[in-house]
Design an enzyme around this catalytic site. Structure first.
Site, PDB file in Angstrom:
ATOM      1  N   SER B 196       0.746  -1.194   0.088  1.00  7.89           N
ATOM      2  CA  SER B 196      -0.082  -0.197   0.066  1.00  7.89           C
ATOM      3  C   SER B 196       1.043   1.251  -0.055  1.00  7.89           C
ATOM      4  O   SER B 196       1.996   1.345  -0.693  1.00  7.89           O
ATOM      5  CB  SER B 196      -1.046  -0.077   1.104  1.00  7.89           C
ATOM      6  OG  SER B 196      -2.113   0.722   1.080  1.00  7.89           O
ATOM      7  N   ASP B 446      -8.410  -5.590  -5.872  1.00  2.00           N
ATOM      8  CA  ASP B 446      -8.152  -4.526  -4.936  1.00  2.00           C
ATOM      9  C   ASP B 446      -8.310  -3.038  -5.876  1.00  2.00           C
ATOM     10  O   ASP B 446      -7.868  -2.916  -6.830  1.00  2.00           O
ATOM     11  CB  ASP B 446      -6.486  -4.572  -4.793  1.00  2.00           C
ATOM     12  CG  ASP B 446      -6.096  -3.448  -3.871  1.00  2.00           C
ATOM     13  OD1 ASP B 446      -6.916  -2.603  -3.206  1.00  2.00           O
ATOM     14  OD2 ASP B 446      -4.788  -3.062  -3.771  1.00  2.00           O
ATOM     15  N   HIS B 471      -5.760  -6.486  -1.798  1.00  2.00           N
ATOM     16  CA  HIS B 471      -5.024  -5.489  -1.134  1.00  2.00           C
ATOM     17  C   HIS B 471      -3.767  -6.112  -0.680  1.00  2.00           C
ATOM     18  O   HIS B 471      -3.749  -6.731   0.577  1.00  2.00           O
ATOM     19  CB  HIS B 471      -5.373  -4.456  -0.197  1.00  2.00           C
ATOM     20  CG  HIS B 471      -4.816  -3.247  -0.279  1.00  2.00           C
ATOM     21  ND1 HIS B 471      -4.374  -2.648  -1.324  1.00  2.00           N
ATOM     22  CD2 HIS B 471      -4.450  -2.229   0.865  1.00  2.00           C
ATOM     23  CE1 HIS B 471      -3.933  -1.236  -0.952  1.00  2.00           C
ATOM     24  NE2 HIS B 471      -3.799  -1.358   0.356  1.00  2.00           N
TER      25      HIS B 471
END
Lengths: 514, 514
Positions: B196, B446, B471
């Site tokens: 991320s 995601d 994710h």
């Protein structure tokens, strides 16, 4: 030299002082006893301290513009913006539709007009490449003063805080990005140029902002003059060798002169005698002042040891070290060593013969940008070796430099930061596997060459080394006196830059912007 | 939805609020009417707001250490140092003589222990590669607070000023350089990991500090989610598609629900009815509060749409969107749309069935790190399209976001800075000709994948795309339930990392450090 108790730490701080508004790197030696107050004033006017326009140099056409920059790109403090000056010429630019190149000179520690006047190579390339030329000024120099004025910008450590290389690179990046956006010329390739500290900026910018510039010509850029990447004695050994190669006698006379100066200074009336012999306007306060004045001249002579007469640091003849040594060596028998030295150094300080007397302590600025940079990031360790240097012997002493910086600037240097940020021991390996399109050009007469990259790193990161070149000679305007090797060096640079551009154009026509 | 006058600007600011201490990116949507005060409190507790150790997750062994960092690496302001926390494990490390690798996870916006617990992949690789593992915490998160405490660090724009990605990268660079120096392990290769925002940091660090790290695994890193690099509707289109692929009915029910909620909220006692139906502990102040609560859940469901049960954001079943849609679709005929929605979203908010009622406005922190980052550098434009999104339609509105940031943080965003600093339109081209050794791994479920790199850039900058991944699934601990494609993805990552290391070792044995 048994009694030479002189500590020449601070070296990198003090003598930088003299020329910091002169683009060229200042040498890193100082022989006076530790006396920060004197230190700051000591080397005030060893060369022209204010740029007042080119003297006899070609003049180039440009428009002067200003761009509002953030003082801090890497934090969101609520600081006022400042006006960055930049010089721009679009006369030859082929424009966005034809992907006209943009040649950007990375302004370094001084007035940008001075760099523009002394970087003829870039101007001469513009019509050939149909390029736009832009010379952005480095923050905290020339007119590009945060907080509105020199006085405010240089007030204290808080206002000086943002005088760093990283912020300067970000200035260039933001400026060129915005300029390209405004001109709808995002696809136009940017090529970076820079000499000395500006060359370091150019190389670093290519490394840190590869999406912004396709290549960099980094001339005389001592990117390795940090920590222990090169031997600390490198710089002064090269200066010394420049003299020795002209004349061993000359080298020895200079090497012997320090003790003579020192012992003369200790005699009653000795300082008066030295003052008179060297024609200072005011009486010397110590013989160290004279030693510093001389050692700076030798270093600048080595940097400006060009094959033709120039007016860069000071008006000088071609091959000035040869001329200095002629003066030193060719006096009639019986001429004193001090008289020989004076005659020699006059080639540097008084080539035009117009100087009536010499000043030591003209300090127009009080504090000085390069001193600050040396007290923060630009910690370049230097020493003078007993055997190979013609300068007085001294060891590098970081601790006393740090002390000086704390006392004088209230700032503590970060001697490992530049290598952490831009690469240290692994720099060349990182370049090899990661970087591309950088030319490191160096002349081996230049004492800064020892701290630069002198061998090819890869097919696209190349070293152009000239045996007889001095400090970023290749960036100077071409002259009818250019030797063949200089003409060839520039031709190679042109060819390499053309290669970067061809590759860029080729990619642009093959694929749309990814 | 004709009457949907709701402005969902600020989107990227406000809903980030909820999960910013949860490592994972928060979604970028908010449907409440503009009310900064409410805005800040609105999404306070949509998921666990404090990490209290892994629940049922594997626990890893590490030592907790602290390192004194400069608050400002790019300026020399006289600021106090702060203690950066880092977790370290040297149990499997083969040490400096064997060039033992160092695996560094780039801590992102939250408590580093939380990342350590949820990044099993790195821990599992350590024995195989005989690697040291280090998890440095991101400044201004967890225990790594400038100015000594959360309260002081988050006091105002001046104290928050240095919460930036560039400073965080410099923290990592300084820490690892110093650590290697202390361990005489300068030649040991560093490999970066991150998910991320941490994946963005890993990729950017490989770009900006190639001399420090030989490669980076950037998982679910939306490095292109800036300016106009990808269409603004990308994120919510992907969330919406995640639902549509499970069930068109489900998608339509959600798409229809916003008007129902809105009109219910306008009835007398409508808010009481909504409060009761959705079991909020306190009465809703507007139907927008509910809409925000729901839309956040859908986004987080898409991010955490893993093939097995997980406890990352919230305890969730495997394939949670499938489960949500089952609940929404499979109610008996006559079940109201609101009841369906409630049953569905309970999969996210109350999978364990232990929640008695739900809170909306639990705001343990007041101000919040990711909000600040979104108000400064991390300006990620998002919108929701009328046709393709199941969310209410809205346009991206930078101006109102800026206004909000000025009002609430006294800071003006710099929406083009990240692209200037790290690359924008030319990013992939720059990577191609300049970078190497980066893996961009993404799962197409995601919603952040749309802002990442989904195709190979070069032989050494590769995209690993899994159709059914969510994710940064690849960074999670391996489980017996891992599908084959996930096992294969991780095996490819291992192989690529091994290749970087082999190349490094090979170079080291061939030539001494240049």
């Amino acid at each position: 030299m048994a009694n030479f108790h002189i500590r020449a730490s601070l070296s990198f701080l003090i003598s930088l002082y003299a020329l910091s508004s002169f683009c060229i790197f200042p040498p890193a030696l100082s022989f006076h006893r530790r006396n920060p107050k004197n230190a700051l004033r000591l080397l005030g006017k060893f060369s022209r301290s204010n740029y007042t326009g080119p003297i006899g140099a070609p003049s180039y056409q440009f428009e002067t513009r200003y761009f509002d920059q953030n003082i801090d790109h890497f934090a969101f403090s609520n600081l006022p913006k400042f006006r960055q000056r930049y010089l721009i010429n679009t006369e030859y630019w082929s424009g966005p539709d034809r992907l006209g190149p943009i040649f950007l000179y990375c302004g370094n520690e001084g007035d940008i007009e001075w760099f523009a006047a002394n970087t003829g190579f870039v101007w001469e390339l513009a019509p050939r490449f149909r390029a736009m030329v832009i010379f952005p000024e480095h923050r905290y120099y020339g007119e590009s003063m945060p907080y509105g004025s020199y006085e405010e910008a240089y007030k204290n450590a808080t206002t000086l805080a943002h005088l760093t290389a990283e912020q300067a690179l970000a200035d260039f990046a933001v400026l060129i990005t915005e300029l390209k956006r405004n001109l709808s010329s995002q696809a136009c390739p940017v090529v970076l140029f820079g000499g000395s500290y500006g060359g370091m900026l150019a190389a670093w910018m290519r490394l840190k902002y590869p999406h912004i510039a396709i290549g960099a010509l980094a001339s005389s850029a001592p990117v390795l003059q940090f920590e222990d990447l090169v031997p600390t004695e490198t710089f002064y050994d090269i200066v010394s060798n420049d003299f020795r190669r002209e004349s061993v006698d000359c080298f020895n006379t200079i090497k012997d002169s320090w003790d003579v100066i020192e012992s003369e200074g200790q005699k009653s009336n000795g300082l008066s005698y030295l003052t008179e012999t060297f024609r200072f306007c005011k009486k010397l306060e110590s013989s160290d002042e004279l030693s510093n004045w001389l050692s700076s001249a030798y270093s600048y002579l080595a940097m400006g040891n060009y094959p033709y007469p120039s007016d860069f640091l000071m008006p000088m003849p071609g091959n000035p070290i040869k001329e200095v040594c002629k003066k030193i060596d060719n006096r009639p028998n019986g001429t004193s060593i001090l008289q020989r030295i004076f005659e020699g150094v006059s080639i540097y300080y008084n080539y035009t013969g117009t100087a009536g007397c010499f000043d030591l302590d003209d300090d127009p600025h009080g504090m000085n940008g390069w001193n600050w940079q040396s007290c923060t990031e630009m910690v370049m360790p230097m020493s003078s070796s007993k055997n190979t240097s013609m300068f007085p012997t001294y060891e590098y002493d970081y601790a006393s430099d740090e002390e000086w910086c704390l006392e004088n600037y209230n700032v503590k240097p970060r001697p490992t930061w530049i290598t952490t940020q831009f690469g240290g021991h692994g720099f060349k390996n990182a370049l090899k596997t990661f970087g591309s399109n950088i030319i490191f050009s160096n002349g081996l007469l230049d004492p800064w060459s020892g701290g630069s990259v002198l061998e090819d790193i890869s097919e696209t990161i190349v070293a152009l080394v000239t045996e007889k070149g001095a400090h970023h000679l290749d960036l100077r305007p071409s002259t009818v006196n250019d030797p063949d090797w200089l003409v060839e060096q520039r031709a190679t640079e042109v060819k390499l830059i053309q290669g970067w551009l061809d590759e860029h154009f080729d990619r642009k026509t093959r694929v749309a912007d990814m």
